[in-house]
Design a protein around this motif. Structure first.
Motif, short mmCIF file in Angstrom:
data_model
loop_
_atom_site.label_atom_id
_atom_site.label_comp_id
_atom_site.label_asym_id
_atom_site.label_seq_id
_atom_site.Cartn_x
_atom_site.Cartn_y
_atom_site.Cartn_z
N TYR A 97 17.94 -4.83 73.18
CA TYR A 97 18.04 -4.69 71.53
C TYR A 97 17.14 -5.70 70.93
CZ TYR A 97 20.78 -9.29 72.43
OH TYR A 97 21.17 -10.59 72.56
N LEU A 98 16.97 -5.32 69.76
CA LEU A 98 16.12 -6.22 68.74
C LEU A 98 16.89 -7.24 68.01
CD1 LEU A 98 13.78 -3.47 67.75
CD2 LEU A 98 13.30 -5.11 69.52
N ALA A 99 16.78 -8.53 67.86
CA ALA A 99 17.33 -9.65 67.07
C ALA A 99 16.47 -10.19 65.95
CB ALA A 99 18.18 -10.33 67.74
N ILE A 100 16.74 -10.16 64.74
CA ILE A 100 15.97 -10.99 63.96
C ILE A 100 16.85 -12.07 63.24
CG2 ILE A 100 14.76 -10.63 61.43
CD1 ILE A 100 14.93 -7.55 62.03
N THR A 101 16.17 -13.28 63.69
CA THR A 101 16.64 -14.52 63.50
C THR A 101 16.15 -15.07 62.08
OG1 THR A 101 15.38 -16.09 64.91
CG2 THR A 101 17.31 -15.06 65.75
N ASP A 102 16.39 -16.34 61.78
CA ASP A 102 15.69 -17.08 60.57
C ASP A 102 14.10 -17.31 60.83
OD1 ASP A 102 18.09 -16.58 59.09
OD2 ASP A 102 18.65 -18.63 59.58
N LYS A 103 14.08 -17.43 62.14
CA LYS A 103 12.63 -17.83 62.61
C LYS A 103 11.76 -16.86 63.42
CE LYS A 103 13.86 -22.81 62.57
NZ LYS A 103 13.84 -24.23 63.23
N ASN A 104 12.61 -16.11 64.23
CA ASN A 104 11.83 -15.28 65.27
C ASN A 104 12.43 -13.77 65.22
OD1 ASN A 104 10.49 -17.48 66.32
ND2 ASN A 104 12.43 -18.13 67.46
N LEU A 105 11.69 -12.87 65.74
CA LEU A 105 12.02 -11.88 65.99
C LEU A 105 12.03 -11.61 67.41
CD1 LEU A 105 12.29 -8.69 65.84
CD2 LEU A 105 9.86 -8.45 65.81
N GLU A 106 13.22 -11.43 68.04
CA GLU A 106 13.55 -11.63 69.43
C GLU A 106 13.72 -10.19 69.91
OE1 GLU A 106 15.94 -15.66 69.33
OE2 GLU A 106 16.86 -13.78 69.66
N ILE A 107 12.77 -10.00 71.03
CA ILE A 107 12.91 -8.56 71.81
C ILE A 107 13.65 -8.80 73.10
CG2 ILE A 107 11.77 -6.73 72.65
CD1 ILE A 107 9.45 -7.19 71.15
N GLU A 125 12.88 -2.99 56.80
CA GLU A 125 13.07 -3.74 55.33
C GLU A 125 13.81 -5.11 55.57
OE1 GLU A 125 16.65 -3.45 51.89
OE2 GLU A 125 16.25 -1.79 53.13
N ILE A 126 14.70 -5.26 56.43
CA ILE A 126 15.41 -6.78 56.89
C ILE A 126 14.18 -7.59 57.52
CG2 ILE A 126 16.85 -8.01 58.36
CD1 ILE A 126 18.59 -5.59 58.16
N LEU A 127 13.25 -7.08 58.24
CA LEU A 127 12.07 -7.85 58.94
C LEU A 127 11.26 -8.32 57.95
CD1 LEU A 127 10.89 -9.01 61.48
CD2 LEU A 127 9.71 -6.64 61.79
N LYS A 128 10.98 -7.50 57.01
CA LYS A 128 9.80 -8.03 55.65
C LYS A 128 10.29 -9.05 55.09
CE LYS A 128 6.96 -3.94 55.49
NZ LYS A 128 6.57 -2.59 54.35
N GLU A 129 11.67 -8.90 54.66
CA GLU A 129 12.45 -10.01 54.00
C GLU A 129 12.44 -11.19 54.67
OE1 GLU A 129 16.39 -8.64 53.13
OE2 GLU A 129 15.61 -7.17 51.73
N ARG A 130 12.78 -11.15 56.00
CA ARG A 130 12.47 -12.46 56.74
C ARG A 130 11.35 -12.93 57.02
NH1 ARG A 130 17.62 -13.06 59.69
NH2 ARG A 130 19.26 -11.96 58.39
N VAL A 131 10.38 -12.24 57.12
CA VAL A 131 8.91 -12.65 57.03
C VAL A 131 8.73 -13.39 55.99
CG1 VAL A 131 6.60 -12.07 57.27
CG2 VAL A 131 8.33 -11.07 58.92
#
Length: 247
Positions: free
Chosen positions: A112-122, A208-214
């Motif tokens: 799975y892919l996880a989007i935290t406040d600091k990293n994109l985790e694969i 969309e979520i990844l761009k917001e976190r970036v």
């Protein structure tokens, strides 16, 4: 008199057409933030409001077949050598090497892919690849037809998915892939020029979520501007119907 021809679509073609229309309808609802009474819409809403959204991988039918066939083939060869090569170490060597290679591949199966406040985790079975959000420079969807020129140099081509290190034969560069199917794919490029290819069923929502976190990560930890000398050639990856805005 002209002869009439009839086209009988296959089951695969019908399923592909249904999937395309379903993805378009889901993308319209997701972008409009409207509520629909479906399981996919509920999943999208939970992912959007989750503190750490997790997008799970779904293995394609091709990858399932390749995984099962290779596993059964290796098992059959090991059993055949065990009963035919009595008194030698051939079966032991083959079984040991095959088991080691299989374990190396299995621990790298994408989960799975996880989007935290600091990293994109694969997340894989026993591995985690972390990409700092502040280092992400570009995010855009790509088409499966853009990967025909990529060949694996250290990775899998169907066994458990498409993952590992692939070489782009046109631009002669290394791309890291973490996919379990050849649709809904996204390319992510960082400020160091490293490119990652992932896939997600809810691709529009993931982007969309990844761009917001970036953007949030860049506001906290600003990075250097993109070098003008590093001309991006990723336009070759864009699909005419799957283009997206860059970060």
């Amino acid at each position: 008199m002209a002869r009439g021809y009839r086209y009988a679509p296959t089951k695969e073609a019908i399923a592909k057409i249904k999937r395309i229309f379903a993805d378009k309808i889901l993308a319209e609802h997701v972008s409009a933030d409207s509520e629909i009474s479906s399981a996919d819409a509920e999943i999208c809403e939970r992912l959007r409001h989750a503190a750490v959204p997790r997008f799970r991988y779904a293995m394609s039918r091709y990858c399932k077949y390749v995984t099962v066939i290779l596993f059964l083939l290796i098992t059959a060869i090991a059993l055949l050598l065990l009963f035919t090569s009595s008194g030698t170490y051939l079966s032991a060597w083959f079984t040991s090497i095959a088991a080691a290679v299989l374990l190396l591949f299995i621990i790298s199966f994408p989960r799975y892919l996880a989007i935290t406040d600091k990293n994109l985790e694969i997340h894989c079975v026993l591995e985690i690849t972390e990409i700092p959000l502040a280092d992400i420079r570009r995010i855009h969807p790509i088409s499966r037809y853009r990967l025909k020129r990529h060949v694996p140099v250290l990775g899998s081509y169907g066994f458990g998915g498409f993952f590992g290190y692939y070489v782009d034969l046109i631009h002669l560069r290394i791309v890291r892939m973490y996919t379990t199917r050849l649709d809904h794919m996204i390319m992510i490029q960082d400020i160091y020029g490293q490119r990652y290819i992932v896939n997600c069923r809810y691709r529009e929502l993931f982007v969309e979520i990844l761009k917001e976190r970036v953007e949030q990560a860049r506001a906290v930890s600003p990075v250097l501007e993109e070098d003008d000398e590093q001309v991006s050639d990723d336009a070759a990856y864009f699909d005419r119907e799957e283009t997206g805005d860059n970060v």
